[in-house]
Design a protein around this motif. Structure first.
Motif, PDB file in Angstrom:
ATOM      1  N   LEU A 226       0.847  -1.187   0.000  1.00  0.00           N
ATOM      2  CA  LEU A 226       0.000   0.000   0.000  1.00  0.00           C
ATOM      3  C   LEU A 226       0.883   1.238   0.000  1.00  0.00           C
ATOM      4  CD1 LEU A 226      -2.778  -0.913   2.615  1.00  0.00           C
ATOM      5  CD2 LEU A 226      -2.997  -0.882   0.117  1.00  0.00           C
ATOM      6  N   ALA A 325      -8.726   0.301  -1.830  1.00  0.00           N
ATOM      7  CA  ALA A 325      -7.568   1.143  -1.522  1.00  0.00           C
ATOM      8  C   ALA A 325      -7.827   2.587  -1.927  1.00  0.00           C
ATOM      9  CB  ALA A 325      -6.324   0.599  -2.219  1.00  0.00           C
ATOM     10  N   CYS A 332      -3.044   0.264  -4.201  1.00  0.00           N
ATOM     11  CA  CYS A 332      -2.625  -1.098  -3.885  1.00  0.00           C
ATOM     12  C   CYS A 332      -1.756  -1.613  -5.024  1.00  0.00           C
ATOM     13  CB  CYS A 332      -3.845  -1.999  -3.706  1.00  0.00           C
ATOM     14  SG  CYS A 332      -3.440  -3.727  -3.391  1.00  0.00           S
TER      15      CYS A 332
END
Length: 724
Positions: A226, A325, A332
């Protein structure tokens, strides 16, 4: 706005960001599979005879009764509309590692101008999305664009909810007008059927009369990174290639191992909870979450499921990770090596085979030496992995996975099998001719009265092995993070089917001669280990000694790059394997080689063009601004009689010149477009383009260590990995 101002703005945005609010999750039982048209929901809304027919197809692989389609379609539509859906989509899985979907409305215009919601059985069973722009490896010409989707009844339909609405998603296969598979699901279904057929042959010869359909199972651990979207948005390399093409290693990386299994950052945990709720609603059994080795790296792992469903669910996991995300201000990254010098990301595919009558066929039990069923199936795996090791390497080959294989977080490109001490001993006894027993598990006594004494596993785990036995399954650790698991599952099912058919042939022949069943099995397993035992290795797969022994003494292939591995798909024995087992025709297999080779070449060419662009337009200008500042400062100091050291200015100038000289060479070689063959083009990318890209990077990363921080334009590793 200067480069550093962009970085500062990104950091300020992150530091001022408020955590997303995620409502407290409800009871797992209430949310579980609430967005899935499950068997229970079918049973509630379908006539008994229709449900019984459909259930038989799902559970035992019986042909689908076409007469039930209209009834199922109406029930599925009514359920989806009750969930808020206005559209449906035949979801399929082209040769891209991603999903594909085209949305159609539940709308039928009547003769009087009114509309009704309609979804007929023929629309459920078959669609025609065209999809002519998907990779096809030469199966379809531009003027032959028709492609069909067909309902896969064994994978449940579901509704996908986004902020913009709800869509009914129906898992399907995708084939050409002439019937060739254009997707990853069709070969997976074929491979599972072939493996089940071969396994049934063997089980009958072992004396079983009641044998349920044999299925492969899969549990795929998914690693990912991330990065805050504020950083990623000003990194063209991350946006377009999924990895950083430049970046100096920070002073602190993963060397302290303090991130691994550490406390999950609060913002990341909120993201994870959001992901998991979405997965639970879709019936995806996410079980484990934790920090991985590298800073900014994490993992999610599900329970085992039937391989076909697990493959579909794995695609959904990747989609949901990426989409969720964004909602939390992250990007991501599923690239296998997004950051040089730190842990890469894999997708460990845990694989086994079994059925409802004999159970897990790869479970050794407490006495594996006497478990004939297990020994036969384990022996078949060993034979298959050894005979088709190059194929297993080819199905996990990609430009991105080449960065990871052989590094300290991934197994080497040499495919070997880890059995552990207990099973190694049993198979050694088989070769020697006298099987007397199995090593006991033993107990673990930690020497503290308040701590429990517990049974010890009979074998350790070998994290350096690409294909390791881990108790009741094999773990294929070499699969890449961004890859579909369908390809590896197809290969594993197919080579197992081939080995089981070979074993069945041998057993039938020996039993026909009046040889005792146990004697015949022992002789077959002895032959397997004599001819294929070279693939079994329990030691350190990273050691230089193993690489030498594996290749020079054991004759195992070491296909280091995708350019080396993909041509395996063109070899006659691989063509014969897939054709004889009935998984891929020669035309379909050739299409995979062409499609995957093209993807490899295009991936490297995109990265090379990005290297040129970023070096010329972002890094070089920053270096020149700094050099100008240094030169001006040195000149001004000299004017007042102070001689400053010119070494820094000279170093920056030389690094910038060397970088641009390498860029010029890269531009020149990228102009080469004529190659004798696809194989030559791939080797050119692997041996010429990629090393020159690395040369440009070497100079650019050195410049990052010299140029003043307030002038450096790209978010750094330190920022991207550690600021959350």
């Amino acid at each position: 706005m200067s480069g550093n101002e962009l970085r500062s703005q990104a950091i300020n945005t992150i530091n001022s960001r408020k955590l997303s609010v995620v409502k407290m999750p409800g009871r797992l039982e209430d949310m579980w599979a609430s967005d899935v048209f499950t068997l229970n929901k079918m049973q509630e809304c379908l006539p008994k005879s229709v449900f019984k027919s459909l259930h038989k197809t799902i559970r035992s692989g019986e042909p689908l009764d076409g007469s039930v389609a209209d009834v199922v379609a109406v029930a599925m539509k009514d359920w989806a509309i009750s969930k808020g859906a206005l559209y449906y989509s035949h979801m399929f899985y082209p040769l891209t590692n991603a999903t594909a979907e085209k949305h159609d409305g539940f709308i039928s215009v009547q003769s009087d101008g009114t509309v009704i919601s309609e979804f007929a059985g023929k629309v459920l069973v078959q669609g025609e999305p065209d999809g002519s722009s998907f990779p096809n490896g030469g199966i379809r010409s531009t003027f032959e664009a028709r492609g069909y989707t067909a309902w896969d009844v064994t994978s449940p339909a579901f509704v996908m909810e986004t902020d913009n609405g709800v869509t009914l998603c129906i898992p399907t296969v995708f084939v050409s007008w002439t019937g060739e598979a254009l997707d990853k699901k069709t070969p997976l279904l074929r491979s599972n059927a072939a493996m089940s057929k071969a396994a049934t042959r063997v089980l009958k010869l072992l004396g079983y009369s009641e044998i349920a359909t044999v299925n492969s199972s899969c549990g795929a651990e998914q690693e990912y990174f991330l990065v805050d979207a504020s950083f990623a948005s000003v990194r063209p390399d991350l946006l377009l290639s999924g990895r950083t093409l430049f970046g100096k290693a920070p002073a602190k990386g993963q060397q302290f191992d303090d991130h691994y299994f550490g406390a999950i950052p609060e913002r990341v945990q909120v993201f994870m909870q959001d992901v998991e709720e979405k997965l639970y609603r879709l019936g995806i059994p996410a079980k484990t979450r934790h920090n991985e080795v590298a800073p900014g790296q994490f993992e999610i792992a599900p329970f085992f499921e039937a391989a076909n469903v697990a493959s579909d669910h794995q695609q959904l996991i990747m989609t949901i990770l990426r989409n969720t995300a964004k909602r939390h201000g992250f990007v991501c990254l599923l690239h296998e090596k997004p950051f040089a010098g730190v842990n890469g990301s894999g997708k460990h595919v845990n694989w086994s085979v079994g059925n409802a009558t004999q159970g897990n066929l790869l479970d050794p039990g407490d006495t594996p030496h006497s478990n004939v069923q297990f020994l036969v199936f384990c022996g078949a795996v060993i034979r298959g992995v050894h005979k088709y090791a190059s194929l297993l390497r080819a199905v996990i080959a990609s430009a991105s996975n080449d960065h990871r294989l052989g590094a300290n977080e991934a197994p080497p490109a040499i495919i070997s099998v880890y059995l552990g001490e207990q099973l190694q001993d049993v198979f050694d006894q088989i070769v020697q001719g006298d099987v007397t027993g199995s090593q006991s598990k033993g107990v673990m006594n930690l020497g503290v009265d308040t701590l429990p004494v517990f049974p010890k596993d009979p074998g350790d785990r070998n994290r350096t092995s690409p294909f390791a036995f881990t108790g009741n399954r094999f773990e294929f650790r070499a699969v890449g993070s961004g890859q579909s698991v369908a390809g590896p599952l197809v290969a594993m099912n197919t080579v197992l089917a081939d080995s089981l058919n070979w074993m069945a042939d041998q057993l039938e022949s020996q039993l026909a001669e009046g040889i005792d069943l146990n004697v015949a099995i022992h002789a077959i397993l002895k032959e397997v280990m004599t001819d294929h035992g070279a693939v079994v290795f329990n030691g350190n797969g990273y050691s230089e000694e193993w690489h030498k022994v594996a290749v020079e003494e054991r004759g195992l292939p070491n296909l280091k790059t995708t350019a080396d591995a993909l041509p395996v798909l063109q070899q006659e024995y691989i063509k014969n394997l897939f054709e004889q087992v009935g998984v891929l025709s020669p035309v379909e297999l050739a299409s995979r080689f062409e499609a995957y080779s093209e993807q490899y070449i295009q991936s490297i060419e995109v990265e090379a063009k990005l290297v040129v662009s970023i070096a010329k337009t972002i890094i070089y200008p920053a270096a020149m601004r700094y050099l100008s500042e240094l030169s001006t400062t040195i000149a001004n100091a000299g004017a007042i009689g102070i001689e400053l050291d010119k070494e820094s200015a000279t170093k920056v100038a030389m690094l910038a010149k060397s970088m641009m000289d390498a860029v010029t060479q890269l531009i020149d070689i990228l102009s080469k477009h004529s190659f004798p063959s696809t194989e030559d083009h791939m080797q050119f990318c692997a041996k010429t383009v990629r090393p020159l890209m690395d040369t440009v990077r070497e100079y650019a990363d050195a410049l990052e260590g010299e140029v003043a921080d307030d002038l450096w334009p790209l978010p750094t590793y330190q920022e991207m990995l550690f600021i959350k």
